[in-house]
Design a protein around this motif. Structure first.
Motif, PDB file in Angstrom:
ATOM      1  N   PHE A   1      -4.869   0.467   4.846  1.00 61.58           N
ATOM      2  CA  PHE A   1      -3.854  -0.154   4.173  1.00 61.58           C
ATOM      3  C   PHE A   1      -3.845  -1.432   3.942  1.00 61.58           C
ATOM      4  O   PHE A   1      -3.342  -1.982   2.940  1.00 61.58           O
ATOM      5  CB  PHE A   1      -2.503   0.156   5.178  1.00 61.58           C
ATOM      6  CG  PHE A   1      -2.299   1.861   5.179  1.00 61.58           C
ATOM      7  CD1 PHE A   1      -1.496   2.690   4.340  1.00 61.58           C
ATOM      8  CD2 PHE A   1      -2.728   2.501   6.424  1.00 61.58           C
ATOM      9  CE1 PHE A   1      -1.307   3.991   4.407  1.00 61.58           C
ATOM     10  CE2 PHE A   1      -2.543   4.025   6.381  1.00 61.58           C
ATOM     11  CZ  PHE A   1      -1.745   4.552   5.451  1.00 61.58           C
TER      12      PHE A   1
ATOM     13  N   ALA B  66      -3.489  -3.083   0.007  1.00 59.81           N
ATOM     14  CA  ALA B  66      -2.678  -3.848  -0.475  1.00 59.81           C
ATOM     15  C   ALA B  66      -3.596  -5.370  -1.107  1.00 59.81           C
ATOM     16  O   ALA B  66      -2.821  -5.742  -2.024  1.00 59.81           O
ATOM     17  CB  ALA B  66      -1.885  -4.568   1.042  1.00 59.81           C
TER      18      ALA B  66
ATOM     19  N   SER C  22       3.685  -4.011   2.288  1.00 58.92           N
ATOM     20  CA  SER C  22       3.390  -2.492   2.400  1.00 58.92           C
ATOM     21  C   SER C  22       4.760  -1.707   2.443  1.00 58.92           C
ATOM     22  O   SER C  22       4.620  -0.735   1.474  1.00 58.92           O
ATOM     23  CB  SER C  22       2.573  -2.370   3.638  1.00 58.92           C
ATOM     24  OG  SER C  22       1.518  -3.144   4.049  1.00 58.92           O
TER      25      SER C  22
ATOM     26  N   ILE D 121       3.788   0.199  -1.131  1.00 60.93           N
ATOM     27  CA  ILE D 121       2.921   1.314  -1.003  1.00 60.93           C
ATOM     28  C   ILE D 121       4.096   2.314  -0.144  1.00 60.93           C
ATOM     29  O   ILE D 121       4.043   3.557  -0.568  1.00 60.93           O
ATOM     30  CB  ILE D 121       2.055   0.854   0.109  1.00 60.93           C
ATOM     31  CG1 ILE D 121       1.092  -0.257  -0.276  1.00 60.93           C
ATOM     32  CG2 ILE D 121       1.333   2.069   0.574  1.00 60.93           C
ATOM     33  CD1 ILE D 121       0.079  -0.668   0.493  1.00 60.93           C
TER      34      ILE D 121
ATOM     35  N   TRP E 144       0.473   9.716   1.804  1.00 61.05           N
ATOM     36  CA  TRP E 144      -0.453   8.840   1.374  1.00 61.05           C
ATOM     37  C   TRP E 144      -1.831   9.318   0.839  1.00 61.05           C
ATOM     38  O   TRP E 144      -2.481   8.794  -0.208  1.00 61.05           O
ATOM     39  CB  TRP E 144      -0.975   7.929   2.787  1.00 61.05           C
ATOM     40  CG  TRP E 144      -2.004   7.284   2.592  1.00 61.05           C
ATOM     41  CD1 TRP E 144      -3.304   7.082   3.405  1.00 61.05           C
ATOM     42  CD2 TRP E 144      -2.470   5.799   2.126  1.00 61.05           C
ATOM     43  NE1 TRP E 144      -4.351   6.522   3.165  1.00 61.05           N
ATOM     44  CE2 TRP E 144      -3.649   5.402   2.229  1.00 61.05           C
ATOM     45  CE3 TRP E 144      -1.498   5.088   1.229  1.00 61.05           C
ATOM     46  CZ2 TRP E 144      -4.258   4.075   1.914  1.00 61.05           C
ATOM     47  CZ3 TRP E 144      -1.963   3.914   0.753  1.00 61.05           C
ATOM     48  CH2 TRP E 144      -3.346   3.525   0.889  1.00 61.05           C
TER      49      TRP E 144
ATOM     50  N   THR F 127       1.376   4.658  -6.669  1.00 66.13           N
ATOM     51  CA  THR F 127       1.013   3.293  -6.695  1.00 66.13           C
ATOM     52  C   THR F 127      -0.466   2.838  -6.646  1.00 66.13           C
ATOM     53  O   THR F 127      -1.231   3.831  -5.726  1.00 66.13           O
ATOM     54  CB  THR F 127       1.935   2.592  -5.355  1.00 66.13           C
ATOM     55  OG1 THR F 127       1.447   1.600  -4.993  1.00 66.13           O
ATOM     56  CG2 THR F 127       1.260   3.239  -3.889  1.00 66.13           C
TER      57      THR F 127
END
Length: 805
Positions: A323, A327, A436, A440, A498, A507
């Protein structure tokens, strides 16, 4: 009228292996309960409440069947409960269940609910249900969205009032001509003040909205009605029966569901069958853009007997790194930074090492920075100490030298990920946790996912971290307040969201996902990083062949949490397991994947060594390879020896492994797996080497050596106190019957085994090896620590204090 009233602040995913939509699959294992915030009947002083039994009985049935139940109310937050029967076992069970009661203290507001995540909306009853619910258009919209996605609308007793105004987008009743039941007027005490406060009469409101209101002439006979996807009950006695009907409707909602496939996946987790109060796992299995399986097993919190669901949060340890990498690549895509940027552009406090460290170097594990986690351990930090993001940065900033020129080598270091978290903060103006969440988690509907950068943060619906102790299970508290390398909490349902984003990005772009799954390279843009785990990717995961089929994988171990993910990109199969059971859960995740992958593997699960082509070597020929071997890069020592006419090897006191000759100087390790591990022996001048490879890994070069031996008198030379300025920590070395050892007040005893002259291997991974240095008079002046995570960390010997008489 009321047993008691009190105020509180607040699977089935059986799917075909082929074509069930992800939206439906997500919704199938989640139930949305609607409750009321109303404390009083209208504007009177008569207390009102939600009916406890009409909540806990269906809740109990749903959760035992593997469903997750969430609560929504018009205002959110706490709701009043009443009609409690303390002598009823189910009432009593949930009245003292802190997990459940916390849900009632913290109900969601309608705006927080993502309708597509739910397959059922269930309106609970009680006098409070007559107020604030039916007219709430946001809740009406949730019901319409759920129903239009093939979901079920249900209500019990006075909860049927919530259906009064349900209409479709064209203004037509959602249940026109359908049979609906609820608490009929004939059972109300119309002379009582409470009844006079009602804003509507349930049966008349249903009729006005084109429904056909029906009821039994007797209370308590379990009367309920199923008409299409509307399931309604007359009074509390119908709760368990109508819940079973709802579950049946969900199971039948897709005629292609294959029960047998679901049962096979369930068998992977058979160890949790008929077992209570046992830490467990939540599992997810995806194929392409479809979710195959999503389910929880075991207990999230032993003390409260809270079941693990697909919304239970787990800490996923090192799996958090993906993650952080995402990012950074997202910021690159937005034009906020370049991977070629000097890190000191964003973090000027980072020492100037005379060589530029770029963001790419941090992502590719080629920065040359020492690993702050190793430095933390050497500094004397204990697991129980609170360790913050600032503490991690302080350790990094104290280091004045690099281990090597950035971009010329690879070595694993957590320091790069911590610095990337700081880059994100300086670039976006948000912490990694904030960035995040906004860019996200929220776009993907990951409402149960967060980076924790505060060890005192209270995280609801979190699985407790357990590990076995001498007297049974004990909590393993995590005191990190760092984010970037670890400390991401997520659920199985959210992790599915995810990975679904990898197929159809909401995203980030396809190009970003492709970069995330690409191998890292050095400055030459060619050399890749290939440790034994596999080829290292920008997403901080590994690409490795499983029985001849490429897979991307990663694991996370933190406290008692253990997570594993396997992605088979060619077959588009993703399998993962999150656990609080303090063990490696890779076998569970792999066994799930195998159920879907079937016969795609060209190689067997384990090498059949009886069919391996080998050569015959004499004992004398085998003995030529015996001895000790040392890898100065990975800081590893192993012994090769002959036993029962077979060459074997052993690392430390670990179990020995057999080596079979496949060429005159090449051996393959006998192992119960598909891994091809080879040892190649060769002589270069006077140096005898052994080259170790695992599959397609980089070569690990070991050199033959004769172990140095020291007498007790010799070891006295190494005794004394040593100080590291870069860490502001001291260690005192001494000896006992086992040899040289050291410790400080915060460290357990570390033992040292001599390798070569002035070179010792430690029993601690962070210490790795120590190489003592001497002056011209051959007096020891200090030592350097070298490990697989740090290089040349200097400790200088303190001058001995002289005693004056």
């Amino acid at each position: 009228m009321y047993k008691s009233i009190s105020k509180f602040g607040s699977m089935l995913l059986i799917s075909t292996f082929f074509c069930l939509s992800s939206t439906l699959v997500f919704s199938q294992n989640k139930i949305l309960f609607v409750v009321s915030n109303q404390d009083y009947y209208g504007t009177s002083t008569i207390k009102a409440a939600n009916h406890f039994g009409e909540i806990v009985v269906p809740y109990d049935v749903f959760t035992k069947a593997g469903y997750t139940v969430d609560f929504v109310s018009p205002k959110g937050g706490a709701v009043p409960i009443g009609y409690i029967n303390a002598s009823d076992s189910i009432h009593k069970k949930y009245l003292y269940n802190s997990f459940f009661m916390t849900k009632l203290k913290n109900t969601m507001q309608p705006g927080e609910v993502v309708a597509e995540n739910y397959g059922v909306i269930f309106y609970g009853g009680g006098g409070a249900a007559m107020f604030g619910v039916a007219e709430n258009t946001a809740i009406q919209n949730l019901a319409k969205q759920i129903y239009n996605k093939n979901g079920v609308v249900s209500a019990i007793c006075h909860g049927t009032a919530g259906l009064a105004y349900l209409k479709d987008k064209n203004g037509k009743s959602l249940y026109s001509g359908k049979r609906i039941t609820g608490f009929a007027s004939k059972f109300e005490d119309k002379e009582e003040e409470y009844y006079k406060t009602f804003p509507l009469v349930i049966e008349q409101a249903i009729k006005n909205n084109e429904g056909s209101f029906v009821h039994s002439d007797k209370l308590g006979d379990g009367f309920y009605v199923v008409d299409g996807r509307f399931v309604t009950g007359q009074d509390p006695s119908a709760a368990s029966k109508m819940t079973a009907e709802i579950i049946s409707l969900i199971e039948k909602s897709n005629p292609d569901i294959k029960q047998e496939s679901f049962k096979k996946l369930d068998k992977v987790f058979a160890e949790w069958d008929n077992v209570t109060a046992k830490p467990g796992v939540a599992a997810g299995l995806l194929k392409g853009s479809e979710i195959i399986y999503l389910k929880g097993f075991g207990t999230a919190n032993i003390s409260h007997e809270t079941p693990i669901t697909t919304d239970t949060k787990f800490q996923i340890g090192a799996m958090s790194k993906q993650f952080t990498a995402f990012a950074i690549l997202l910021l690159e895509e937005k034009g906020k930074l370049l991977l070629s940027d000097d890190v000191r552009k964003y973090i000027p406090q980072l020492p100037d090492y005379g060589h530029t460290i770029t963001i790419k170097h941090l992502l590719s594990q080629s920065s040359g920075l020492k690993d702050f986690m190793a430095l933390k351990e050497i500094s004397g930090w204990r697991d129980k100490d609170v360790f913050t993001h600032k503490d991690a940065l302080d350790l990094i900033f104290r280091q004045k030298e690099l281990d090597y020129l950035p971009g010329t080598k690879f070595s694993f270091t957590s320091s790069g990920l911590i610095l990337l978290a700081e880059v994100i903060k300086q670039t976006s103006g948000q912490t990694l946790a904030e960035f995040s969440k906004e860019h996200i988690f929220q776009p993907l509907g990951m409402t149960n996912t967060l980076f924790s950068d505060d060890n005192e943060m209270i995280i609801p619906n979190m699985a407790a971290s357990f590990q076995p102790g001498k007297n049974g299970l004990k909590h393993h508290f995590i005191n990190h307040s760092i984010a970037g390398t670890t400390n991401l909490y997520t659920s199985a349902a959210d992790l599915s969201r995810w990975y679904l984003n990898f197929e159809n990005p909401k995203t980030g772009s396809k190009k970003l996902i492709q970069k995330l799954n690409s191998p890292v390279t050095l400055n030459d843009e060619k050399k890749t990083f290939n440790p034994t785990a596999g080829k290292f990717l920008y997403g901080q995961q590994y690409l490795h062949a499983e029985r001849g089929v490429p897979k991307i994988w990663m694991y996370g171990l933190e406290g008692g949490y253990a997570s594993n993910i396997f992605i088979f990109p060619k077959q588009k199969v993703t399998s993962f397991v999150l656990g609080n059971n303090n063990r490696y859960n890779g076998s569970l995740a792999m066994n799930m994947a195998v159920e879907v992958l079937g016969d795609v593997f060209p190689e067997p699960p384990a090498i059949d060594f009886s069919k391996l082509k080998t050569i015959k070597l004499t004992t004398q020929q085998l003995e030529a390879y015996s001895g000790y071997y040392w890898d100065s890069e990975k800081i590893s020592s192993l012994r090769v020896y002959v036993k029962n006419d077979t060459l074997r090897y052993q690392v430390g006191n670990a179990n020995e492994n057999s080596l079979v000759p496949i060429a005159e100087n090449i051996f393959q390790m006998v192992i119960d797996s598909d891994d091809v591990i080879k040892f190649k022996f060769l002589r270069e001048g006077k140096v005898f080497k052994m080259i170790y490879t695992s599959g397609e890994s980089d070569e690990y070069v070991y050199k033959h050596y004769t172990p140095k031996t020291y007498s007790k008198a010799d070891l006295d030379d190494f005794s004394g106190s040593y100080y590291c300025e870069a860490l502001n920590v001291s260690y005192t070395f001494t000896q006992d019957e086992k040899g040289l050892f050291t410790s400080n007040k915060n460290q357990p005893e570390i033992n040292f085994t001599p390798i070569l002259a002035d070179l010792f291997l430690s029993s601690s991974r962070s210490f790795g090896s120590i190489r003592f240095i001497r002056d011209k008079q051959q007096k020891i002046t200090g030592f350097y620590i070298n490990s697989d995570r740090i290089r040349n960390l200097l400790f200088e010997k303190k001058a001995a204090k002289t005693q004056t008489l």
